[in-house]
Motif scaffolding. Structure first.
Motif, PDB file in Angstrom:
ATOM      1  N   GLY A 226     -42.664 -54.205  -4.210  1.00  0.00           N
ATOM      2  CA  GLY A 226     -44.024 -54.635  -3.975  1.00  0.00           C
ATOM      3  C   GLY A 226     -44.897 -53.599  -3.291  1.00  0.00           C
ATOM      4  N   VAL A 227     -44.292 -52.756  -2.452  1.00  0.00           N
ATOM      5  CA  VAL A 227     -45.086 -51.757  -1.722  1.00  0.00           C
ATOM      6  C   VAL A 227     -45.119 -50.405  -2.439  1.00  0.00           C
ATOM      7  N   ALA A 228     -44.510 -50.325  -3.611  1.00  0.00           N
ATOM      8  CA  ALA A 228     -44.450 -49.039  -4.317  1.00  0.00           C
ATOM      9  C   ALA A 228     -45.827 -48.422  -4.559  1.00  0.00           C
ATOM     10  N   PRO A 229     -46.842 -49.203  -4.953  1.00  0.00           N
ATOM     11  CA  PRO A 229     -48.160 -48.577  -5.154  1.00  0.00           C
ATOM     12  C   PRO A 229     -48.687 -47.887  -3.902  1.00  0.00           C
ATOM     13  N   LEU A 230     -48.406 -48.435  -2.725  1.00  0.00           N
ATOM     14  CA  LEU A 230     -48.828 -47.786  -1.487  1.00  0.00           C
ATOM     15  C   LEU A 230     -47.989 -46.545  -1.209  1.00  0.00           C
ATOM     16  N   LYS A 231     -46.698 -46.627  -1.504  1.00  0.00           N
ATOM     17  CA  LYS A 231     -45.799 -45.500  -1.259  1.00  0.00           C
ATOM     18  C   LYS A 231     -46.227 -44.263  -2.040  1.00  0.00           C
ATOM     19  N   TYR A 232     -46.776 -44.502  -3.223  1.00  0.00           N
ATOM     20  CA  TYR A 232     -47.140 -43.381  -4.088  1.00  0.00           C
ATOM     21  C   TYR A 232     -48.647 -43.163  -4.162  1.00  0.00           C
ATOM     22  N   GLU A 233     -49.330 -43.421  -3.063  1.00  0.00           N
ATOM     23  CA  GLU A 233     -50.765 -43.178  -2.986  1.00  0.00           C
ATOM     24  C   GLU A 233     -51.094 -41.691  -3.042  1.00  0.00           C
ATOM     25  N   THR A 234     -50.224 -40.846  -2.501  1.00  0.00           N
ATOM     26  CA  THR A 234     -50.512 -39.415  -2.440  1.00  0.00           C
ATOM     27  C   THR A 234     -49.848 -38.669  -3.589  1.00  0.00           C
ATOM     28  N   ALA A 235     -50.455 -37.556  -3.954  1.00  0.00           N
ATOM     29  CA  ALA A 235     -49.877 -36.710  -5.007  1.00  0.00           C
ATOM     30  C   ALA A 235     -48.532 -36.155  -4.575  1.00  0.00           C
ATOM     31  N   ALA A 236     -48.376 -35.847  -3.272  1.00  0.00           N
ATOM     32  CA  ALA A 236     -47.123 -35.276  -2.784  1.00  0.00           C
ATOM     33  C   ALA A 236     -45.964 -36.239  -2.977  1.00  0.00           C
ATOM     34  N   ALA A 237     -46.201 -37.545  -2.767  1.00  0.00           N
ATOM     35  CA  ALA A 237     -45.131 -38.530  -2.939  1.00  0.00           C
ATOM     36  C   ALA A 237     -44.690 -38.602  -4.396  1.00  0.00           C
ATOM     37  N   VAL A 238     -45.646 -38.570  -5.310  1.00  0.00           N
ATOM     38  CA  VAL A 238     -45.312 -38.603  -6.740  1.00  0.00           C
ATOM     39  C   VAL A 238     -44.580 -37.324  -7.138  1.00  0.00           C
ATOM     40  N   ALA A 239     -45.092 -36.179  -6.699  1.00  0.00           N
ATOM     41  CA  ALA A 239     -44.467 -34.902  -7.059  1.00  0.00           C
ATOM     42  C   ALA A 239     -43.048 -34.814  -6.514  1.00  0.00           C
ATOM     43  N   GLY A 240     -42.839 -35.279  -5.291  1.00  0.00           N
ATOM     44  CA  GLY A 240     -41.504 -35.235  -4.704  1.00  0.00           C
ATOM     45  C   GLY A 240     -40.510 -36.068  -5.483  1.00  0.00           C
ATOM     46  N   THR A 241     -40.935 -37.256  -5.923  1.00  0.00           N
ATOM     47  CA  THR A 241     -40.034 -38.112  -6.693  1.00  0.00           C
ATOM     48  C   THR A 241     -39.749 -37.530  -8.071  1.00  0.00           C
ATOM     49  N   LEU A 242     -40.761 -36.964  -8.723  1.00  0.00           N
ATOM     50  CA  LEU A 242     -40.525 -36.311 -10.018  1.00  0.00           C
ATOM     51  C   LEU A 242     -39.573 -35.137  -9.861  1.00  0.00           C
ATOM     52  N   ALA A 243     -39.723 -34.376  -8.772  1.00  0.00           N
ATOM     53  CA  ALA A 243     -38.817 -33.256  -8.518  1.00  0.00           C
ATOM     54  C   ALA A 243     -37.399 -33.752  -8.277  1.00  0.00           C
ATOM     55  N   ASP A 244     -37.257 -34.862  -7.561  1.00  0.00           N
ATOM     56  CA  ASP A 244     -35.928 -35.449  -7.357  1.00  0.00           C
ATOM     57  C   ASP A 244     -35.289 -35.791  -8.699  1.00  0.00           C
ATOM     58  N   GLN A 245     -36.074 -36.360  -9.601  1.00  0.00           N
ATOM     59  CA  GLN A 245     -35.539 -36.726 -10.914  1.00  0.00           C
ATOM     60  C   GLN A 245     -35.057 -35.503 -11.676  1.00  0.00           C
ATOM     61  N   VAL A 246     -35.795 -34.403 -11.568  1.00  0.00           N
ATOM     62  CA  VAL A 246     -35.371 -33.168 -12.240  1.00  0.00           C
ATOM     63  C   VAL A 246     -34.064 -32.675 -11.637  1.00  0.00           C
ATOM     64  N   GLU A 247     -33.989 -32.630 -10.312  1.00  0.00           N
ATOM     65  CA  GLU A 247     -32.771 -32.177  -9.639  1.00  0.00           C
ATOM     66  C   GLU A 247     -31.557 -33.010 -10.021  1.00  0.00           C
ATOM     67  N   GLN A 248     -31.799 -34.293 -10.261  1.00  0.00           N
ATOM     68  CA  GLN A 248     -30.688 -35.212 -10.511  1.00  0.00           C
ATOM     69  C   GLN A 248     -30.464 -35.486 -11.993  1.00  0.00           C
ATOM     70  N   TYR A 249     -31.091 -34.684 -12.859  1.00  0.00           N
ATOM     71  CA  TYR A 249     -30.882 -34.768 -14.305  1.00  0.00           C
ATOM     72  C   TYR A 249     -31.205 -36.171 -14.836  1.00  0.00           C
ATOM     73  N   LEU A 250     -32.283 -36.752 -14.337  1.00  0.00           N
ATOM     74  CA  LEU A 250     -32.694 -38.085 -14.744  1.00  0.00           C
ATOM     75  C   LEU A 250     -33.869 -37.996 -15.711  1.00  0.00           C
ATOM     76  N   PRO A 251     -34.053 -38.988 -16.565  1.00  0.00           N
ATOM     77  CA  PRO A 251     -35.201 -38.981 -17.486  1.00  0.00           C
ATOM     78  C   PRO A 251     -36.510 -39.143 -16.715  1.00  0.00           C
ATOM     79  N   ASP A 252     -37.604 -38.714 -17.311  1.00  0.00           N
ATOM     80  CA  ASP A 252     -38.901 -38.733 -16.640  1.00  0.00           C
ATOM     81  C   ASP A 252     -39.382 -40.142 -16.312  1.00  0.00           C
ATOM     82  N   ASP A 253     -38.895 -41.143 -17.038  1.00  0.00           N
ATOM     83  CA  ASP A 253     -39.323 -42.517 -16.777  1.00  0.00           C
ATOM     84  C   ASP A 253     -38.344 -43.259 -15.872  1.00  0.00           C
ATOM     85  N   TYR A 254     -37.460 -42.518 -15.200  1.00  0.00           N
ATOM     86  CA  TYR A 254     -36.407 -43.175 -14.412  1.00  0.00           C
ATOM     87  C   TYR A 254     -36.970 -44.083 -13.326  1.00  0.00           C
ATOM     88  N   GLN A 255     -37.926 -43.582 -12.535  1.00  0.00           N
ATOM     89  CA  GLN A 255     -38.415 -44.359 -11.400  1.00  0.00           C
ATOM     90  C   GLN A 255     -39.094 -45.647 -11.863  1.00  0.00           C
TER      91      GLN A 255
END
Length: 462
Positions: A376-405
């Motif tokens: 429920g709080v995910a939209p607030l968690k990803y208010e900043t570009a840095a939060a989105v970029a960090g999660t996308l980078a985590d997905q790359v590091e962990q060999y996950l698909p781009d739609d994983y989150q």
């Protein structure tokens, strides 16, 4: 008597119509020099975040040079072939930009944040740091001294000391995961500029790098801008390094790191589990959150609210390192601190919660609160570009698909109470937990031994 004027009440504001939300989907591309690019246009996000991932993992560090990846990461912002360290810092400041870097088991990551209007200049600085870092003798020597100064403070910190001991206990001595990520005094003091440059030349190249760019890209020709900056970085072609398997021994046992006179005991209970490629991950996230993810969790309710042993106990899971074939591993842990006299009773109650979890099960109310807090709080968690970029980078590091989150949030919302309970029980089996206690061994050893949760060993805090 003067008659009071009638008060005029304005209409009460009403909530707007709820809009559907999903984690942003990036688009992919590749620069001519081999750098993989993920971009995500976020209208209104005038501070752009850039993450650059380098395939320079900790297990690639030469023997006896643990910490060289960390020193290299910190040295990226200490001058280039165009700027001295002071000039480079001044140029970043003129852009209103920040540049950070750190090294971890998957590799080295550089993080840039800058106003969109200054993105061209700051990307040029980032490209210079990647292309031609100075690694000046004086700057590397300073970074080494700074790192050596940090180590005694880390050892004095009970939670950091517990984490160091848990890694040493869980992983084989030959595994890089058994040793501190940023090195020890014995290894860091061996690092010089030649060692940093050698590590850079062997492992840092565009062909195995990924750049993530998130923010309001309106009016920015990102393809041209990246081509002129990060795309001008050259280097030899190479394949990503193979990922070594993670092995661990989580036989139930207790290690006490002796701190005579300590008024509190720092506890860290852990084992190695699955990573995000495993189908049980969503249920495990939900179950672990119910167990110890917040002030309303079961562990906190017993140890904090009912017994008053602690200010808080947390259960969590985190990825250690993933592999392309899905054979990675994660860490499952419970952490907190309790007053010394109640160390034994607190551990007894903690184990009681774990032992009765399978029989009692989580409640639907606990599950619903966890879903609300996680999803429920995910939209607030990803208010900043840095939060989105960090999660996308985590997905790359962990060999996950781009739609994983985005998929994870849907799965969390669909996970039932029974599945969450089963995953939590599986995550924390009472006979497969390594317990590290940083505290006064003279006071806590005997009551801990009486619990029968594993063989008890005492080690020095030094």
């Amino acid at each position: 008597m003067t008659e009071l004027a009638a008060m005029e009440f304005h209409p009460e504001p009403q909530a707007g119509e709820a809009r559907p939300w999903a984690f942003p989907a990036p688009t992919r591309g590749t620069l001519d020099n081999g750098v993989t690019v993920l971009r995500c246009h976020r209208p209104g996000q005038q501070v752009v975040a850039v993450e650059v991932l380098l395939d320079a993992p900790l297990d690639a560090e030469p023997a006896g040079l643990d910490g060289v990846a960390t020193i290299m990461a910190r040295a990226f912002s200490e001058g280039t072939d165009k700027y001295s360290a002071e000039e480079f810092a001044a140029e970043l400041e003129r852009c209103g930009a920040t540049l950070d870097a750190h090294a971890d088991h998957p590799g080295v990551r550089l993080s840039l944040e800058v106003p969109a209007s200054r993105l061209p200049k700051s990307l040029g600085l980032l490209a210079d740091a990647l292309r031609a870092p100075a690694f000046a003798d004086s700057e590397v020597e300073r970074l080494v001294r700074n790192r050596l100064d940090e180590i005694p403070h880390e050892l004095a910190n009970p939670s950091r000391r517990a984490a160091k001991e848990l890694s040493k206990e869980l992983f084989p001595a030959g595994s890089r995961m058994s040793r501190p990520r940023q090195g020890t005094e014995d290894t860091v003091e061996n690092i010089d500029s030649a060692a940093v440059r050698a590590f850079y030349e062997k492992h840092v190249r565009p062909a195995t790098a990924t750049a993530v760019v998130v923010g309001d890209l309106t009016g920015i020709d990102l393809d041209a801008l990246l081509g002129e900056t990060v795309g001008a970085w050259t280097g030899s072609s190479a394949q990503p390094r193979p990922v070594p398997p993670v092995t661990a021994d989580d036989t139930g046992r207790v290690v006490i790191v002796d701190r005579p006179g300590a008024v509190q005991t720092q506890l860290l209970i852990g084992r190695v589990g699955v990573d995000r490629h495993d189908r049980v991950w969503p249920a495990q996230v939900l179950g672990t959150y119910c167990l110890g993810g917040t002030l309303t969790s079961r562990l906190d309710r017993v140890l904090r609210e009912e017994k008053g042993y602690t200010y808080g106990v947390r259960a969590f899971g985190q990825v250690l390192r993933s592999a392309p074939d899905g054979s990675g591993a994660g860490m499952l842990a419970i952490s907190g601190s309790v007053d010394t006299p109640n160390t034994g009773p607190a551990l007894q109650d903690l184990w009681t919660v774990l032992r009765t979890l399978a029989a009692d099960g989580l409640t639907d109310a606990e599950r619903d609160v966890a879903v609300q807090n996680l999803v429920g709080v995910a939209p607030l968690k990803y208010e900043t570009a840095a939060a989105v970029a960090g999660t996308l980078a985590d997905q790359v590091e962990q060999y996950l698909p781009d739609d994983y989150q985005a998929t994870l949030y849907r799965e969390l919302a669909a996970t039932g109470t029974v599945e969450a309970t089963a995953a939590a029980v599986r995550a924390f089996p009472v006979d497969r937990l390594v317990t590290v206690l940083v505290g006064d061994a003279a006071q806590i050893k005997e009551p801990v031994e009486a619990l029968g949760i594993g063989q008890v060993t005492v080690v020095s805090a030094e």
